[in-house]
Every structure is written in C-alpha cells, then in structure tokens.
Enzyme design. Structure first.
Site, PDB file in Angstrom:
ATOM      1  N   CYS A  84      48.237  40.445  39.839  1.00 33.09           N
ATOM      2  CA  CYS A  84      46.933  40.162  39.245  1.00 33.09           C
ATOM      3  C   CYS A  84      45.796  40.435  40.222  1.00 33.09           C
ATOM      4  O   CYS A  84      44.655  40.644  39.812  1.00 33.09           O
ATOM      5  CB  CYS A  84      46.868  38.713  38.755  1.00 33.09           C
ATOM      6  SG  CYS A  84      47.077  37.482  40.051  1.00 33.09           S
ATOM      7  N   ARG A 113      46.059  42.810  42.942  1.00 35.37           N
ATOM      8  CA  ARG A 113      46.122  44.088  43.649  1.00 35.37           C
ATOM      9  C   ARG A 113      46.981  45.100  42.904  1.00 35.37           C
ATOM     10  O   ARG A 113      47.887  44.735  42.136  1.00 35.37           O
ATOM     11  CB  ARG A 113      46.673  43.888  45.061  1.00 35.37           C
ATOM     12  CG  ARG A 113      48.126  43.441  45.140  1.00 35.37           C
ATOM     13  CD  ARG A 113      48.543  43.127  46.570  1.00 35.37           C
ATOM     14  NE  ARG A 113      47.872  41.939  47.063  1.00 35.37           N
ATOM     15  CZ  ARG A 113      46.909  41.952  47.982  1.00 35.37           C
ATOM     16  NH1 ARG A 113      46.526  43.084  48.526  1.00 35.37           N
ATOM     17  NH2 ARG A 113      46.328  40.823  48.367  1.00 35.37           N
ATOM     18  N   SER A 152      45.602  37.527  50.592  1.00 32.94           N
ATOM     19  CA  SER A 152      45.468  36.938  49.267  1.00 32.94           C
ATOM     20  C   SER A 152      44.104  36.284  49.100  1.00 32.94           C
ATOM     21  O   SER A 152      43.458  35.893  50.076  1.00 32.94           O
ATOM     22  CB  SER A 152      46.564  35.890  49.035  1.00 32.94           C
ATOM     23  OG  SER A 152      47.840  36.472  49.068  1.00 32.94           O
ATOM     24  N   GLU A 210      49.140  31.656  50.033  1.00 33.76           N
ATOM     25  CA  GLU A 210      49.823  31.366  48.760  1.00 33.76           C
ATOM     26  C   GLU A 210      51.199  32.028  48.749  1.00 33.76           C
ATOM     27  O   GLU A 210      51.384  33.120  49.286  1.00 33.76           O
ATOM     28  CB  GLU A 210      48.949  31.802  47.584  1.00 33.76           C
ATOM     29  CG  GLU A 210      48.556  33.264  47.565  1.00 33.76           C
ATOM     30  CD  GLU A 210      49.423  34.098  46.637  1.00 33.76           C
ATOM     31  OE1 GLU A 210      50.367  33.532  46.062  1.00 33.76           O
ATOM     32  OE2 GLU A 210      49.172  35.302  46.536  1.00 33.76           O
ATOM     33  N   ALA A 212      54.228  30.689  29.164  1.00 36.24           N
ATOM     34  CA  ALA A 212      55.028  29.726  29.916  1.00 36.24           C
ATOM     35  C   ALA A 212      55.876  30.420  30.972  1.00 36.24           C
ATOM     36  O   ALA A 212      56.963  29.943  31.311  1.00 36.24           O
ATOM     37  CB  ALA A 212      55.920  28.919  28.966  1.00 36.24           C
TER      38      ALA A 212
END
Length: 544
Positions: A143, A145, A202, A207, A285
């Site tokens: 999301c 890179r 990040s 993370e 989910a």
C-alpha cells in the site's frame, strides 16, 4: 557528479544487438546525480546524495569517432566493442537496480495505478525478464510502495526498458513516472531494500508488516524463472537484516502499523464525546482488517460490524476476541451497513473502488454524535473509496497518505532508533556486497574451462588421427578419459583459487587478484563476455 557522454546510437546498436535499423539519427542523453529523499516515517527526513538518475538522464554510451567511415563499416560488432573507449559489455558486470515509487515520492493516485496484486507477481517477473537487458527481477508492491528490483545486463538500457514496461502496464507516461520515481544502483539499491525490510523507510518507523511482505516476495518467487541467484540472495539477506534490526534494537517497541495509525486517525478526527458510542464498520477481514479490529478493541470499542466475502475469517477473529461483539455481514449488504455506520474502514484487495459518489450521496447522514459527518478511512491500494466521494459535504475521506499526521510524534526517539539500525544495515550491506563480489569469478571459471576444453578436444583429435582408424572404441574411450583427467587435474588448483564464500575480505581480495591474473595469462578477456552472450541470446530469442 556523474560524467555524461554521448552515444551515436543506431550503428553500434544495430551491429551489437543484430537489429536491422536504417536510421542514422543519434541521440543525446544527459546524466546527473540527483538527490534522493530518504524518509524514515515522517520524522526522519535526511537528504542522502546517491547516484539517482532522473528521466532524461539515461546515461551514456560512448561516442565512437571514426575518420574513415569505410573502415568502420567493415568492423564487426565485436571489433567495434573492443576498440571503443568504454566497453560496457566486457568490462562491466551486471547491476542490481531498484526503480520505485513510494509514499515518500508519489501520491496514492499514481501508486494505485502501478500496484500489482501478489497473484500477478510471477507474470510480472516473466515479462520483465523477457526484456533484452533484464536477467532477474522481483516485485515489491504494497500500500505504501511499488518497487521493481532487477539485475540489468546494461544499467541504462535496462532502466529504459523497465520504465517503458511500467508505463505500459499503468498507462502513465514515462515522463510523469520519472517525476516521482527513485532509481538506485548496486550498493545503494541493496541499502535501500535493507532499510525497507528493517522498517526504516516505512511511513510508520519499525512497523512489522513490511518484513512479512518482503518474506512473501521470496515465497512467491521460489521456482519462478527470473527470480534468480542475485535477486533471491538480496531478498533473503534483507529478511536477515529485518530480523536482526528488530532483535538488536528496540525499533519495534511502541511502533504502530498502518492499521493502528488508521484507527488513531479516526479517533483524532471524531469528537471526543463520541469515542465510546461511534458506530464502527470494517470492510475486509484480511491481515490489515484484522489489525484494524484489534486496535479498535484496544481503544475500547466493544461492538462493530465486519463485512467480508466469507464468514470464515470473521468467525476466527470473533473466536479470538470473545469479549467483543463482532457482527458479520456479506458483501451484498455493504451499502446497508455503511448507511448505519459513522466510521467506515476499508482494507480489501479489490482493484476497483467499492464506494463511488453515487453510492454514498443517498446514504442517510451519520449521527449527530459525530457531527453528522461519515468518516471513510481507506488503507487500501488501489483505493477502495473513489476520490469523487470526497466531493460530498456530508463525508470525510482519508487514505494512507493522510496517516502522516499520526506518525509525526516522538521525532527524537525515532531518529535515535533509526541510527542504531543503520549501523547494522551498513555491516550487513558489506557482507552482501562481498558475497556478490565472490560471484565475479564465475565467468572466468566458465571461460577457463571452455578454453581448456577446446585445447583438449583439438589435441585429442590429433592424437586419434595419428593412431589410425583401426583403434577400438575401448582405446578411444581410454584416451578420451585420460585427456579429461589430465585437464581436470591441471585445472583443480586454479579453480580452487577462484572460489570463496565472500565472508573473508582477505580471501576475497586474493580470489579477485587470482581471477585477473588468469584472465591475463590465458587471454580470457578476449573471449566474448558472458554479459554480451546473454544479451545476444535474449535479443535473438525475442526476434523469433
């Protein structure tokens, strides 16, 4: 500063690559050393000068000047290469290159067009490796890179081919991509991936999800043609670095993920009085959706609705979080659920938006407890919530690029942790480069064996010719085996001195010195280079 040169393109390229071309136009290219903005979260912004080549700076072949055009026309491609001032194919080894766009350099609107789903990574690797100057490849698409790692047989042509491929797959012009890309070679590319794996590059420093994503690149790449020794070794070493940084520093202590930052952002935007009773909806989910649910629970949320394609994952989360009321709804009821929610988190792998303006404009307003505004927190790339939705007055839309506001705290502490990690990365980078240097002897080993084999076969034929036609097959086999045994015994010593594991700098230095000595003694440099052989084979294959 890199020195630019000029290349009179059509003639040498046509001869070298065996491509028919009637054009005599020459192209002029400039190269420059650009400044790469390396960011650790939002809080570490340091200008690191690296050999980053921007568009229009696809540097430089060499202008071959000939006064006698008739003589030049009779030269073979190889002869022109040997007489050129800079023979890139015989003097330069293949290069590791990373071409990427990240949350630090490109907006989400561009990244989502470039995003490649995990299931498509093998196809992307195959397409990249079909390019004339690309030997190995890997894709790291998350999301935050989109990065292409390649082993290029020619730096400049390889980069040009990859940029054209990225443009074709995303429908974004090359000129526009170049305004947002970063481009790193060899040691800089290695250091970048190690920083990525360690969580230093990040949006959220330290993370852990990015390390899992790097691992997934290796898992998906296993058995894929094109995910070769260099790229595989690079990513495996990056995993080691990521683990070591998290073990030996406390960089992950208190670190937040994209999912937790999304929850934090939601609570920052909600009126404080509504924190206990805001109606929460989570769409998706998967790994990120599950983390959103857990962080909502950590914030005191005791009831939420989860929309997912199947109930299996939701049931597993409900079993894990038994004290929380988690209500499952199928995708078919997504809009109904959204109409009853104050905050909507989206984290699905859908390549098309789930919510557009027409879907949202007729939804009833959110409760007055949250100010009458419905909040969409979209942490998916490509985005699940279309940008058009933000046109509505009753809606507030946030995406991954808006999370920078959350991660701005504790700047000094984050910088200190990053410096500790950098020392480990520098050490591991040296080890990887030593391992890669040790691979340099492989072409010499192959050429020396081929040289010895040619001599063996020629002398064997002379010997058998003198022995006459009436010798038995057993005798022929015995003489052949004898010649092979002599050659293998003679080569054993040199081969031993051309091999090392790269872990000892002294041994590596001696090995490379031995390689150069053997190249001189047996005139192996006059052999067609391994790189040139690979390029010719790829071009011929693509022309069929």
């Amino acid at each position: 500063m890199a020195v630019s040169t000029t290349f009179s393109g059509s003639k040498l390229e046509a001869l070298l690559l065996k491509c028919s071309s009637s054009s005599s136009a020459s192209s002029s290219r400039a190269s420059s050393t650009a400044t790469h903005l390396s960011v650790v979260g939002k809080n570490r912004r340091t200008l690191i000068h690296r050999g980053v080549i921007r568009c229009g700076a696809e540097a430089s072949d060499v202008l071959i000047k000939t006064d006698d055009t008739s003589n030049a026309s009779t030269l073979s491609a190889l002869e022109q290469l040997k007489t050129s001032a800079a023979d890139r194919y015989t003097k330069e080894r293949s290069s590791i290159v990373v071409i990427g766009l990240s949350v630090h350099t490109a907006p989400v609107e561009m990244r989502e067009k470039l995003a490649i789903p995990e299931a498509e990574w093998p196809r992307a690797i195959a397409e990249l490796c079909s390019l004339n100057h690309i030997e190995e490849a890997a894709v790291l698409s998350t999301c935050n890179r989109m990065e292409i790692y390649v082993v290029a047989l020619s730096q400049h042509r390889g980069v040009k081919e990859v940029m054209e491929w990225m443009s074709k797959t995303s429908s974004i012009p090359v000129s526009e991509l170049c305004q947002h890309r970063f481009l790193l070679y060899n040691k800089d590319a290695t250091q970048h991936l190690f920083e990525v794996s360690a969580g230093l590059d990040s949006l959220v420093l330290g993370e852990g999800q990015i390390l899992a994503q790097v691992k997934q690149v290796v898992k998906v790449g296993q058995g894929v043609n094109g995910f070769g020794r260099n790229i595989s070794g690079l990513f495996k070493h990056a995993i080691t670095v990521g683990k070591r940084v998290r073990t030996e520093t406390n960089i992950a202590a208190g670190a937040v993920s994209v999912s937790s930052a999304a929850v934090e952002l939601a609570f920052m935007k909600l009126p404080e009085a509504s924190h206990d009773n805001a109606r929460m909806l989570v769409i998706g989910a998967g790994k990120m959706g599950k983390l959103v649910i857990k962080h909502l629970v950590a914030k005191g949320c005791t009831k939420m609705v989860v929309v997912n394609r199947t109930e299996e994952r939701v049931a597993a989360i409900r079993e894990e979080l038994k004290d929380v009321e988690i209500i499952y709804k199928p995708l078919s009821e997504m809009f109904i659920c959204a109409s009853e929610a104050d905050v909507v988190f989206t984290s699905t792998a859908s390549e098309n938006p789930l919510f557009l303006e027409d879907h949202v404009k007729d939804l009833p307003p959110a409760s007055q407890d949250v100010g009458g505004h419905r909040f969409f927190i979209d942490i998916s790339v490509p985005r699940n919530v279309g940008s058009c939705v933000s046109n509505l007055e009753s809606v507030r839309v946030y995406n991954v690029d808006d999370l920078k506001e959350v991660v701005a705290a504790n700047k000094e502490d984050r910088l200190r942790k990053a410096m500790e990690a950098q020392a480990i990365i520098a050490e591991e980078s040296k080890q990887f480069e030593a391992w890669r240097d040790s691979l340099e002897t492989v072409p010499t080993i192959k050429k020396l064996r081929a040289y010895a084999e040619r001599i063996r076969v020629a002398e064997l034929e002379k010997c058998l010719g003198k022995m006459g036609d009436d010798i038995s097959k057993k005798t022929r086999r015995a003489v052949d085996d004898l010649s092979r045994g002599i050659v293998n015994r003679l080569l054993h010593g040199p081969m031993q001195h051309l091999r090392c594991d790269g872990s000892d700098s002294r041994t590596l230095t001696e090995t490379l010195e031995n390689m150069h000595a053997l190249n001189r003694m047996f005139s192996l440099e006059t052999e067609i280079s391994v790189l040139e052989q690979k390029i010719r084979a790829k071009v011929e294959q693509n022309q069929k």
